[in-house]
Design an enzyme around this catalytic site. Structure first.
Site, mmCIF file in Angstrom:
data_model
loop_
_atom_site.group_PDB
_atom_site.id
_atom_site.type_symbol
_atom_site.label_atom_id
_atom_site.label_comp_id
_atom_site.label_asym_id
_atom_site.label_seq_id
_atom_site.Cartn_x
_atom_site.Cartn_y
_atom_site.Cartn_z
ATOM 1 N N ASP A 1 19.599 -0.565 -12.041
ATOM 2 C CA ASP A 1 19.520 -1.869 -12.690
ATOM 3 C C ASP A 1 18.393 -1.938 -13.718
ATOM 4 O OD1 ASP A 1 17.497 -1.714 -10.808
ATOM 5 O OD2 ASP A 1 18.264 -3.304 -9.537
ATOM 6 N N ASP B 1 16.730 -10.459 1.117
ATOM 7 C CA ASP B 1 17.974 -11.203 1.355
ATOM 8 C C ASP B 1 19.174 -10.252 1.461
ATOM 9 O OD1 ASP B 1 18.091 -10.357 -1.256
ATOM 10 O OD2 ASP B 1 18.331 -12.345 -2.145
ATOM 11 N N HIS C 1 19.884 -7.818 -0.751
ATOM 12 C CA HIS C 1 20.441 -7.338 -2.015
ATOM 13 C C HIS C 1 20.211 -5.837 -2.185
ATOM 14 C CE1 HIS C 1 16.440 -8.477 -4.023
ATOM 15 N NE2 HIS C 1 16.617 -7.258 -4.454
ATOM 16 N N GLU D 1 23.032 -9.770 -5.538
ATOM 17 C CA GLU D 1 22.485 -10.826 -4.688
ATOM 18 C C GLU D 1 23.547 -11.328 -3.712
ATOM 19 O OE1 GLU D 1 19.440 -11.452 -4.652
ATOM 20 O OE2 GLU D 1 18.524 -11.693 -6.627
HETATM 21 N N1 LIG Z 1 16.084 -4.383 -7.915
HETATM 22 C C1 LIG Z 1 15.126 -4.008 -6.923
HETATM 23 C C2 LIG Z 1 15.869 -3.436 -5.731
HETATM 24 O O1 LIG Z 1 16.540 -2.245 -6.125
HETATM 25 C C3 LIG Z 1 14.891 -3.161 -4.601
HETATM 26 O O2 LIG Z 1 15.564 -2.579 -3.506
HETATM 27 C C4 LIG Z 1 14.226 -4.447 -4.170
HETATM 28 C C5 LIG Z 1 13.270 -4.270 -2.980
HETATM 29 O O3 LIG Z 1 12.029 -3.851 -3.435
HETATM 30 P P1 LIG Z 1 10.871 -3.297 -2.518
HETATM 31 O O4 LIG Z 1 11.220 -1.866 -2.251
HETATM 32 O O5 LIG Z 1 9.652 -3.416 -3.367
HETATM 33 O O6 LIG Z 1 10.831 -4.121 -1.289
HETATM 34 O O7 LIG Z 1 13.507 -4.929 -5.289
HETATM 35 C C6 LIG Z 1 14.195 -5.138 -6.512
HETATM 36 O O8 LIG Z 1 14.837 -6.354 -6.437
#
Ligand SMILES: N[C@@H]1[C@@H](O)[C@H](O)[C@@H](COP(=O)(O)O)O[C@@H]1O
Length: 241
Positions: free
Chosen positions: A67, A136, A138, A143
């Site tokens: 993304d 959540d 995702h 989402e």
């Molecule tokens: N787009 C990214 C996701 O790909 C990732 O999995 C999420 C969790 O991040 P973290 O690993 O910092 O908890 O954060 C962002 O929203």
């Protein structure tokens, strides 16, 4: 679904890096789907270390990232393009021509999503997709409520995700409101999916996603149906299962 229990963040990162490096050794010209977020940073660090020791070679690898924020130019230090270069690409021998991310500056969402789907198709699909998980549920920026059958698309970020990601920006207002993300369909088509999760903050969602019903309300839950899904979690993230 295979669950690998790691002791702590360092152990989780090493185990995940081992799986990725096995993939690269078995198929040097493989396609790696890569992820941002705090969780995979240790995995990238470990891969860089093994690269420096001569144990793994990325010269033939192609990458496609999950993304990118819509509206942020590459050069913005919060873009996922910058994140990936800083945390991984700049430190290994990946061919810049084989690095792919959605282009956040292309404001024509339809054209950009179509282009990115074609990129993934033209490289032959994803051999191994690395994922983190949002609080959540995702994955990428899919989402809750995202349709399972989508390819790359433009999303409005939820307030919870904006809140979680504001730590990387000066203030919450600076967090982009939209992103381009690979869809769940694309993620499910990856031949292998590897999720990393750490910390007690992820324990609840891990339980819900992998021991609850498969539902678009918890996007990661669809991974229960993937034929080769591996979850590597530390003791805290796996503490409720
Ligand atoms: N787009 C990214 C996701 O790909 C990732 O999995 C999420 C969790 O991040 P973290 O690993 O910092 O908890 O954060 C962002 O929203």
């Amino acid at each position: 679904m295979k669950i690998i229990r790691a002791k702590d963040y360092y152990d989780m990162s090493r185990k995940a890096a081992n799986i990725i490096s096995a993939q690269v050794i078995m198929k040097p010209n493989c396609v790696l789907g890569l992820a941002t977020g705090g969780t995979p940073v240790g995995t990238y660090k470990q891969l860089i270390d093994w690269y420096n020791k001569g144990d793994v070679d990325f010269s033939e690898v192609t990458t496609v990232n999950l993304d990118e924020y819509r509206g942020l130019p590459r050069e913005n230090e919060q873009s996922y393009w910058s994140f990936m270069h800083e945390n991984f690409f700049n430190h290994v021998n990946i061919d810049p021509a084989r690095i792919n991310l959605p282009d956040g500056t292309n404001m024509d969402a339809e054209a950009e999503c179509k282009r990115y789907d074609e990129v993934i198709h033209n490289v032959g699909g994803i051999d191994l997709q690395l994922l983190g998980i949002g609080h959540d549920g995702h994955i990428g920026f899919n989402e809750p409520g995202s349709a399972f059958e989508l390819g790359t698309h433009c999303v409005d970020l939820t307030d919870e995700t904006i809140e979680a990601n504001k730590r990387f920006f000066d203030k919450k207002e600076d967090v982009p409101r939209q992103a381009y993300t690979m869809g769940i369909k694309t993620i499910m088509q990856a031949r292998k999916v590897l999720m990393v999760a750490n910390g007690v903050g992820k324990a609840e969602i891990i339980k819900k996603a992998f021991f609850g019903p498969v539902t678009p309300e918890v996007p990661a839950s669809i991974l229960q149906m993937h034929p080769d899904f591996i979850l590597v979690g530390d003791a805290e993230a796996l503490s409720l299962i």
